[in-house]
Design an enzyme around this catalytic site. Structure first.
Site, PDB file in Angstrom:
ATOM      1  N   CYS A   1      35.655 -15.533  31.902  1.00 51.60           N
ATOM      2  CA  CYS A   1      36.605 -14.968  30.949  1.00 51.60           C
ATOM      3  C   CYS A   1      37.599 -16.050  30.558  1.00 51.60           C
ATOM      4  O   CYS A   1      38.029 -16.844  31.378  1.00 51.60           O
ATOM      5  CB  CYS A   1      37.365 -13.772  31.476  1.00 51.60           C
ATOM      6  SG  CYS A   1      36.357 -12.351  31.834  1.00 51.60           S
TER       7      CYS A   1
ATOM      8  N   ARG B   1      33.338 -19.905  29.045  1.00 58.23           N
ATOM      9  CA  ARG B   1      33.762 -19.118  30.207  1.00 58.23           C
ATOM     10  C   ARG B   1      33.244 -17.688  30.149  1.00 58.23           C
ATOM     11  O   ARG B   1      33.342 -16.929  31.121  1.00 58.23           O
ATOM     12  CB  ARG B   1      35.285 -19.088  30.307  1.00 58.23           C
ATOM     13  CG  ARG B   1      35.925 -20.450  30.440  1.00 58.23           C
ATOM     14  CD  ARG B   1      37.424 -20.332  30.497  1.00 58.23           C
ATOM     15  NE  ARG B   1      37.852 -19.674  31.708  1.00 58.23           N
ATOM     16  CZ  ARG B   1      38.137 -20.294  32.840  1.00 58.23           C
ATOM     17  NH1 ARG B   1      38.061 -21.596  32.916  1.00 58.23           N
ATOM     18  NH2 ARG B   1      38.514 -19.623  33.893  1.00 58.23           N
TER      19      ARG B   1
ATOM     20  N   TRP C   1      33.437 -12.174  30.111  1.00 61.01           N
ATOM     21  CA  TRP C   1      32.207 -12.237  30.910  1.00 61.01           C
ATOM     22  C   TRP C   1      32.280 -11.000  31.793  1.00 61.01           C
ATOM     23  O   TRP C   1      33.083 -10.944  32.725  1.00 61.01           O
ATOM     24  CB  TRP C   1      32.206 -13.520  31.739  1.00 61.01           C
ATOM     25  CG  TRP C   1      30.916 -13.796  32.463  1.00 61.01           C
ATOM     26  CD1 TRP C   1      29.825 -14.454  31.976  1.00 61.01           C
ATOM     27  CD2 TRP C   1      30.592 -13.449  33.814  1.00 61.01           C
ATOM     28  NE1 TRP C   1      28.854 -14.522  32.934  1.00 61.01           N
ATOM     29  CE2 TRP C   1      29.291 -13.918  34.071  1.00 61.01           C
ATOM     30  CE3 TRP C   1      31.267 -12.775  34.829  1.00 61.01           C
ATOM     31  CZ2 TRP C   1      28.650 -13.746  35.296  1.00 61.01           C
ATOM     32  CZ3 TRP C   1      30.638 -12.600  36.054  1.00 61.01           C
ATOM     33  CH2 TRP C   1      29.343 -13.086  36.278  1.00 61.01           C
TER      34      TRP C   1
ATOM     35  N   ASN D   1      41.868 -12.201  33.217  1.00 60.87           N
ATOM     36  CA  ASN D   1      40.744 -12.918  33.783  1.00 60.87           C
ATOM     37  C   ASN D   1      40.837 -12.735  35.293  1.00 60.87           C
ATOM     38  O   ASN D   1      41.888 -12.992  35.868  1.00 60.87           O
ATOM     39  CB  ASN D   1      40.864 -14.397  33.377  1.00 60.87           C
ATOM     40  CG  ASN D   1      39.853 -15.287  34.081  1.00 60.87           C
ATOM     41  OD1 ASN D   1      38.849 -14.802  34.596  1.00 60.87           O
ATOM     42  ND2 ASN D   1      40.122 -16.578  34.079  1.00 60.87           N
ATOM     43  N   GLY D   2      39.777 -12.257  35.923  1.00 57.77           N
ATOM     44  CA  GLY D   2      39.829 -12.025  37.375  1.00 57.77           C
ATOM     45  C   GLY D   2      39.313 -10.637  37.684  1.00 57.77           C
ATOM     46  O   GLY D   2      38.674  -9.999  36.850  1.00 57.77           O
TER      47      GLY D   2
ATOM     48  N   GLU E   1      17.679 -28.952  41.943  1.00 53.43           N
ATOM     49  CA  GLU E   1      18.509 -29.072  40.750  1.00 53.43           C
ATOM     50  C   GLU E   1      17.661 -29.022  39.473  1.00 53.43           C
ATOM     51  O   GLU E   1      18.049 -28.399  38.481  1.00 53.43           O
ATOM     52  CB  GLU E   1      19.338 -30.368  40.824  1.00 53.43           C
ATOM     53  CG  GLU E   1      20.244 -30.630  39.642  1.00 53.43           C
ATOM     54  CD  GLU E   1      21.271 -29.538  39.344  1.00 53.43           C
ATOM     55  OE1 GLU E   1      21.453 -28.632  40.174  1.00 53.43           O
ATOM     56  OE2 GLU E   1      21.865 -29.580  38.259  1.00 53.43           O
TER      57      GLU E   1
ATOM     58  N   LYS F   1      18.177 -26.187  36.577  1.00 51.52           N
ATOM     59  CA  LYS F   1      18.440 -26.499  35.166  1.00 51.52           C
ATOM     60  C   LYS F   1      17.510 -25.712  34.250  1.00 51.52           C
ATOM     61  O   LYS F   1      17.929 -25.155  33.256  1.00 51.52           O
ATOM     62  CB  LYS F   1      18.269 -27.999  34.862  1.00 51.52           C
ATOM     63  CG  LYS F   1      19.373 -28.916  35.338  1.00 51.52           C
ATOM     64  CD  LYS F   1      20.639 -28.866  34.529  1.00 51.52           C
ATOM     65  CE  LYS F   1      21.638 -27.883  35.010  1.00 51.52           C
ATOM     66  NZ  LYS F   1      22.330 -27.990  36.216  1.00 51.52           N
TER      67      LYS F   1
ATOM     68  N   GLU G   1      18.348 -22.026  34.207  1.00 50.83           N
ATOM     69  CA  GLU G   1      19.601 -21.720  33.517  1.00 50.83           C
ATOM     70  C   GLU G   1      19.455 -21.748  31.999  1.00 50.83           C
ATOM     71  O   GLU G   1      19.943 -20.859  31.320  1.00 50.83           O
ATOM     72  CB  GLU G   1      20.676 -22.758  33.886  1.00 50.83           C
ATOM     73  CG  GLU G   1      21.257 -22.595  35.261  1.00 50.83           C
ATOM     74  CD  GLU G   1      22.287 -23.683  35.563  1.00 50.83           C
ATOM     75  OE1 GLU G   1      23.384 -23.344  35.983  1.00 50.83           O
ATOM     76  OE2 GLU G   1      21.984 -24.880  35.370  1.00 50.83           O
TER      77      GLU G   1
ATOM     78  N   HIS H   1       2.986 -23.653  52.786  1.00 48.78           N
ATOM     79  CA  HIS H   1       3.240 -22.572  53.746  1.00 48.78           C
ATOM     80  C   HIS H   1       3.522 -21.249  53.032  1.00 48.78           C
ATOM     81  O   HIS H   1       4.392 -20.485  53.443  1.00 48.78           O
ATOM     82  CB  HIS H   1       4.404 -22.952  54.661  1.00 48.78           C
ATOM     83  CG  HIS H   1       4.104 -24.147  55.504  1.00 48.78           C
ATOM     84  ND1 HIS H   1       3.175 -24.121  56.521  1.00 48.78           N
ATOM     85  CD2 HIS H   1       4.565 -25.422  55.462  1.00 48.78           C
ATOM     86  CE1 HIS H   1       3.096 -25.321  57.083  1.00 48.78           C
ATOM     87  NE2 HIS H   1       3.928 -26.140  56.447  1.00 48.78           N
TER      88      HIS H   1
ATOM     89  N   LYS I   1      30.633 -20.773  32.966  1.00 46.59           N
ATOM     90  CA  LYS I   1      30.805 -22.101  33.537  1.00 46.59           C
ATOM     91  C   LYS I   1      31.709 -22.077  34.758  1.00 46.59           C
ATOM     92  O   LYS I   1      31.462 -22.751  35.748  1.00 46.59           O
ATOM     93  CB  LYS I   1      31.380 -23.047  32.490  1.00 46.59           C
ATOM     94  CG  LYS I   1      31.549 -24.443  33.048  1.00 46.59           C
ATOM     95  CD  LYS I   1      31.104 -25.494  32.092  1.00 46.59           C
ATOM     96  CE  LYS I   1      30.997 -26.838  32.736  1.00 46.59           C
ATOM     97  NZ  LYS I   1      29.726 -27.038  33.424  1.00 46.59           N
TER      98      LYS I   1
HETATM   99  C1  G6P Z   1      28.602 -21.751  37.787  1.00 50.03           C
HETATM  100  C2  G6P Z   1      27.958 -22.657  36.762  1.00 50.03           C
HETATM  101  C3  G6P Z   1      27.141 -23.740  37.466  1.00 50.03           C
HETATM  102  C4  G6P Z   1      28.004 -24.483  38.461  1.00 50.03           C
HETATM  103  C5  G6P Z   1      28.637 -23.532  39.475  1.00 50.03           C
HETATM  104  C6  G6P Z   1      29.664 -24.226  40.357  1.00 50.03           C
HETATM  105  O1  G6P Z   1      27.650 -20.949  38.384  1.00 50.03           O
HETATM  106  O2  G6P Z   1      27.157 -21.897  35.874  1.00 50.03           O
HETATM  107  O3  G6P Z   1      26.648 -24.641  36.497  1.00 50.03           O
HETATM  108  O4  G6P Z   1      27.243 -25.446  39.113  1.00 50.03           O
HETATM  109  O5  G6P Z   1      29.333 -22.490  38.778  1.00 50.03           O
HETATM  110  O6  G6P Z   1      30.729 -24.661  39.566  1.00 50.03           O
HETATM  111  P1  G6P Z   1      31.800 -25.727  40.037  1.00 50.03           P
HETATM  112  O7  G6P Z   1      32.805 -25.771  38.915  1.00 50.03           O
HETATM  113  O8  G6P Z   1      32.410 -25.205  41.302  1.00 50.03           O
HETATM  114  O9  G6P Z   1      31.109 -27.008  40.227  1.00 50.03           O
END
Ligand code: G6P
Length: 614
Positions: free
Chosen positions: A2, A28, A80, A106-107, A487, A491, A494, A510, A609
């Site tokens: 948010c 956000r 969000w 926000n929260g 990772e 990616k 996501e 396994h 984010k």
């Molecule tokens: C969210 C984002 C990710 C990120 C994670 C941790 O889930 O979508 O891309 O890696 O938060 O965020 P930070 O700001 O703590 O690295």
């Protein structure tokens, strides 16, 4: 998670700045958006599901340019969803007191059900399913002529987290903002004051900012900003200067922020490294850690905490610290760690990794570690963020603002910062002067080596074309390349919505191997470092099940290239740097697959984010 914007001015209309601020914060949250504007005839609210562009279109239809001048104060929000579906009714701002009070939040209000029941007993009728509406009504209920006092009275009854902005037709010309657990920054322009969840929505107006602290509440008027504690005691907060400008948050000719940020990595990493290597002594200079060699030498164990991409960087950190410094490391998912009654104490060094420095789970884990007496430091990108401030010591990434939801340059900067930290710690232990000097030379090469990988973008796009229709993929790696596989899988999940799983190369047989067929490509991390031959063995097992294999191989390793169906080349490098280069290749692979699948790359569905809720 948010985004909030507030704007007050002596002369400028709030509408334009609120919308442009929301656009900056859209990463956000982007399932609905709204604004509330104060005018001589009351508060006007406009809300819309979908993106900020749709709210903008609504305003263009319903609020002609020549009417906008009278609205010089307003608040806005991009959502969000946490409580309630993303509908117009649930979108912020929420209203109370017959529409005369408007609030954005926000929260999460954790005790909202109890608060709501109490208000309903007094005849309050709720229109939304949100926790936020409770806050609006609670503040209205306590308003006996002083909006700041009413906000404090209401917030004292709230359990949970908030960043809020409130305006009221009964208190014209003022805006009240407050924070606890959700970031809020005030930008101090000459004629305007802007409030936002992060500085990216502020730098277009001013670079002079105040970071509110948890428990702060502020009254903002065209005359200035007064900050108080919830108990109404004045507090003073320093005005700080943001050290980057608007150019840093523009797309700069790239089609997406993600691609821009991938391509920015050589420069970003130069900034991460600058001034931090001591070639003569073969060590790193990380003064923000504030740790003497004696204190470093006393550390018995490391715990690295993070979420998402940051967690994967922490997992790479385990290999770096264990091999270079001989210190045992537990990488831990922050929420799991926090609720596990963790065994940490004064002999342990807890490093919190967070690009945003605001992730709620990571912040809670930091607080738990501090409570238990561990040495705690932060490794954050956003300067002045909550984790950076609460840890009070650490390493800033200096990678510049990361706008795209999928994290890219933060990962490579985190691994590089961890590598420098491991070098420094290693030099208090078993790492010799020569080994240290050799590592310094390696680290200095990282930006140029990444630039080499970026040159492969078109070739990677060609490989992506062949596999873009696959809905399931596996990513395998071993040792230091295992977190790189995780990772790579993250990616592509996501941004391309491909179901992908990352595995230790040896683990595939396994169980997961049962899923392999000619429709499940396997991306194998085959950089020429120890362990590669074993992974090549696993590649054979995959191909025997008809799974097409895409290898990320060292550029001159013809044998590895011949062992796979398609390959992506990365430069030859040391073990320590292999995950950085392999992940850059996988970022590009995910990007091109997502582009070919027509996905919304910078704002993927359901993601945010900065996740400031548990
Ligand atoms: C969210 C984002 C990710 C990120 C994670 C941790 O889930 O979508 O891309 O890696 O938060 O965020 P930070 O700001 O703590 O690295």
């Amino acid at each position: 998670m948010c985004g909030i914007v507030g704007f007050t001015s002596r002369e400028t209309s709030a509408v334009g700045p609120l919308i442009s601020g929301l656009r900056r914060l859209e990463y956000r949250g982007y399932d609905s958006a709204g604004v509330a504007l104060e005018s001589p005839d009351g508060i006007r609210v406009y809300k819309q599901t979908g993106k900020v562009a749709e709210l903008d279109a609504l305003l263009k239809r319903e609020l002609p340019e020549d009417e906008r001048g009278k609205f010089t104060i307003g608040i806005a929000h991009t959502r969000w969803a946490t409580h309630g579906l993303p509908t117009t009714v649930n979108a912020h701002p929420h209203l109370a007191d017959g529409g005369s009070l408007a609030l954005v939040h926000n929260g999460i209000v954790e005790n909202y059900a109890a608060l709501r029941a109490g208000l309903e007993k007094h005849g309050v009728v709720f229109v939304s399913q949100t926790d936020t509406e409770v806050l609006a009504h609670l503040i209205a209920a306590f308003d006996h002529g002083d909006l700041l006092a009413a906000t404090c009275d209401a917030l004292k009854r709230v359990e949970g987290t908030y960043g809020i902005a409130v305006i009221s037709a009964k208190h014209r010309g003022e805006m009240i903002v407050a924070r606890k657990g959700s970031p809020l920054v005030i930008g101090m322009g000459e004629k305007d004051t802007v409030v936002a969840s992060d500085v990216s929505a502020i730098v277009a107006h001013t670079r002079q900012v105040i970071y509110l602290k948890d428990g702060d509440v502020a009254r903002i008027t065209p005359e200035g900003v007064d900050i108080y504690s919830l108990d109404n005691a004045p507090v003073s907060r320093e005005v700080q200067e943001v050290d980057w400008d608007i150019g840093a948050i523009e797309k700069g000719g790239f089609e997406h922020f993600m691609l821009k940020e991938i391509f920015e990595q050589p420069d970003a990493l130069r900034n991460t490294i600058r001034g931090r290597l001591d070639a003569a002594e073969g060590t790193a200079i990380l003064s923000g850690l504030g740790l003497s060699p004696r204190e470093l030498a006393a550390i018995r164990r490391l715990v690295i905490i993070g979420c998402g991409t940051s967690l994967h960087a922490g997992m790479v950190g385990k290999y770096l610290f264990e091999s270079l410094a001989g210190v045992p490391v537990s990488p831990e998912q922050a929420a799991e760690f926090r609720y596990s009654n963790p065994i940490v104490g004064p002999d342990d060094w807890v490093i919190a990794l967070s690009q945003s420095g605001e992730t709620a789970d990571t912040l809670a884990a930091v607080r738990e570690s501090i409570r238990k007496g561990a040495l705690v430091s932060g490794l954050c990108n956003v300067v002045g963020s909550t984790i950076a401030r609460e840890t009070g010591r650490g390493v800033y990434l200096h990678a510049g603002p990361e706008i795209s939801v999928a994290s890219t340059k933060a990962f490579t900067a985190q691994v590089t910062a961890l590598l420098m930290t491991a070098l420094k710690l290693g030099r208090t232990r078993r790492l010799s002067h020569e080994e240290g000097t050799a590592l310094v030379a390696q680290i200095e090469r990282i930006p140029d080596l990444i630039a080499e990988v970026l040159k492969e973008s078109d070739a990677i796009a060609k490989v992506a074309e062949k596999y873009a229709k696959s809905d399931d993929m596996f990513f395998i790696g071993r040792g230091i390349l295992y977190p790189a596989a995780l990772e790579g899988a993250l990616k592509i999940k996501e941004i391309a919505y491909v179901h992908a799983e990352g595995y230790q190369a040896a683990e595939l047989k396994h169980g997961p191997i049962a899923l392999l067929s000619d429709e499940t490509p396997v991306v194998a991390l085959l950089a020429d470092i120890p362990g590669k031959e074993k992974t090549l063995g696993n590649v054979q097992e995959c191909r025997a099940r008809k799974a097409p294999v895409i290898g990320v191989v060292t550029a001159d390793d013809e044998a590895a290239a011949a062992a796979v169906d398609d390959f992506i080349r990365v430069p030859r490098t040391s073990v320590e740097l292999a995950p950085i280069l392999s992940v850059v290749a996988l970022q590009l692979f995910a990007y091109h697959v997502a582009r070919l699948r027509g996905c919304e790359i910078d704002q993927p569905r359901n993601l945010a984010k900065s996740v400031t809720v548990e």
